[in-house]
Enzyme design. Sequence first.
Site, PDB file in Angstrom:
ATOM      1  CB  CYS A   8       6.660  -1.519  -6.588  1.00 50.08           C
ATOM      2  SG  CYS A   8       6.277  -0.003  -7.167  1.00 50.08           S
ATOM      3  N   GLY A   9       6.013  -0.738  -3.983  1.00 52.52           N
ATOM      4  CA  GLY A   9       5.523  -0.006  -2.877  1.00 52.52           C
ATOM      5  C   GLY A   9       4.861   1.392  -3.022  1.00 52.52           C
TER       6      GLY A   9
END
Length: 96
Positions: A8-9
């Site tokens: 994810c980010g």
Amino acid sequence: MLKILMVCGAGLGSSFACQMSVETVLKDLGVEAKLDHCDISSASGMNADIIISGKNFETQFKHYNIDATKIFLNKLVDKNEIKEKLIPVLKEKNVL
């Protein structure tokens, strides 16, 4: 052993939540794998066989040279979607 990386980010919340859902799916399928989670910029150095990430990160992966099968999910914790998209990849890698 098969290595699956959830991305994810920031490499914290949503990738870890996804990892827990993937663990459940793999257990139900009777598949053993090494699971980990990280942010998108660290993913290239992790040598994963499979990367699972959100559909919203699909275009960002084009900026990285990552030699892994990528699965992009609409809902990171949807076990049905994970199973639906993961089973063909596991079969392709002769794990299932």
